[in-house]
Design a protein around this motif. Sequence first.
Motif, PDB file in Angstrom:
ATOM      1  N   ALA A 150     -53.598  -9.751  28.259  1.00  0.00           N
ATOM      2  CA  ALA A 150     -54.898  -9.775  27.576  1.00  0.00           C
ATOM      3  C   ALA A 150     -56.028  -9.331  28.496  1.00  0.00           C
ATOM      4  N   LEU A 151     -55.788  -9.305  29.800  1.00  0.00           N
ATOM      5  CA  LEU A 151     -56.795  -8.820  30.740  1.00  0.00           C
ATOM      6  C   LEU A 151     -56.889  -7.296  30.725  1.00  0.00           C
ATOM      7  N   LEU A 211     -53.796  -0.068  38.012  1.00  0.00           N
ATOM      8  CA  LEU A 211     -53.768  -1.488  38.334  1.00  0.00           C
ATOM      9  C   LEU A 211     -52.700  -2.183  37.513  1.00  0.00           C
ATOM     10  N   LEU A 212     -51.875  -2.981  38.185  1.00  0.00           N
ATOM     11  CA  LEU A 212     -50.814  -3.766  37.555  1.00  0.00           C
ATOM     12  C   LEU A 212     -51.033  -5.232  37.886  1.00  0.00           C
ATOM     13  N   ILE A 213     -50.452  -6.091  37.066  1.00  0.00           N
ATOM     14  CA  ILE A 213     -50.429  -7.520  37.365  1.00  0.00           C
ATOM     15  C   ILE A 213     -48.976  -7.944  37.456  1.00  0.00           C
ATOM     16  N   ASP A 255     -50.731 -22.162  36.269  1.00  0.00           N
ATOM     17  CA  ASP A 255     -50.764 -20.754  36.655  1.00  0.00           C
ATOM     18  C   ASP A 255     -52.134 -20.443  37.271  1.00  0.00           C
ATOM     19  N   LYS A 256     -52.169 -20.257  38.589  1.00  0.00           N
ATOM     20  CA  LYS A 256     -53.441 -20.105  39.297  1.00  0.00           C
ATOM     21  C   LYS A 256     -54.282 -18.959  38.766  1.00  0.00           C
ATOM     22  N   GLY A 257     -53.666 -17.845  38.514  1.00  0.00           N
ATOM     23  CA  GLY A 257     -54.424 -16.678  38.086  1.00  0.00           C
ATOM     24  C   GLY A 257     -55.156 -16.842  36.779  1.00  0.00           C
ATOM     25  N   ALA A 296     -59.252  -8.511  39.322  1.00  0.00           N
ATOM     26  CA  ALA A 296     -59.155  -7.195  38.678  1.00  0.00           C
ATOM     27  C   ALA A 296     -60.495  -6.468  38.715  1.00  0.00           C
ATOM     28  N   ALA A 297     -61.587  -7.204  38.514  1.00  0.00           N
ATOM     29  CA  ALA A 297     -62.909  -6.588  38.525  1.00  0.00           C
ATOM     30  C   ALA A 297     -63.250  -6.032  39.906  1.00  0.00           C
ATOM     31  N   ARG A 298     -62.746  -6.662  40.942  1.00  0.00           N
ATOM     32  CA  ARG A 298     -63.001  -6.184  42.310  1.00  0.00           C
ATOM     33  C   ARG A 298     -62.019  -5.097  42.734  1.00  0.00           C
ATOM     34  N   LEU A 299     -60.736  -5.292  42.405  1.00  0.00           N
ATOM     35  CA  LEU A 299     -59.710  -4.360  42.869  1.00  0.00           C
ATOM     36  C   LEU A 299     -59.607  -3.116  41.983  1.00  0.00           C
TER      37      LEU A 299
END
Length: 194
Positions: free
Chosen positions: A62-63, A49-51, A23-25, A39-42
């Motif tokens: 957990a993020l 914000l969604l993932i 899982d790349k992310g 997430a820290a940038r966007l």
Amino acid sequence: MGAPAITGVILAGGLGRRMGGVDKGLQLLAGRPLAAHVAARLGPQVDELLINANQNAAAYAALGYPVVADRIAGFAGPLAGLHTALSVARHPLVVTAPCDSPFLPADLVARLAAALADGGHDIAIARSAERIHPVFCLCQRSLAAPLGAFLAAGHRRFSQWLDEQRTVEVSFPDEAAFANINTAAELALLAPRN
């Protein structure tokens, strides 16, 4: 009236085939998952914000952001993630960024939104030099139904869908800001940058 509120979505719904099926992310860069860097940038650029992830939902949750899986089964690609985001977003505009691009521009959303605010377009996408970056796009939430129909017809190519929409390209000067990490070797190479 102020500018329309924006939902951001980190696209992390792929299989990571080029990264060896991981899982790349969730791969670590400077001790943090790639998706955490995105997430820290966007996150500061959006109102929500969604993932978008189709596996390892607990690890992504957990993020600290809501995790949404594709509404279309079978790992149908980034368009499926955009479709899901458009379907669940609370705000009228949705911006996407892939989970493997940790250096995305700090002014990505502002510049895309300014181009969209000029009117006449439904989608703004990033461009650097001679290259477009379609997965860095800002679009109207109202495109959820047409995109759903496009996917239901079996189409999966982001560029094909964009060709059928009223799209404006927005130039960014820093090509490196859009660098994406597809392999373990690229991750090792980019690690010192952060």
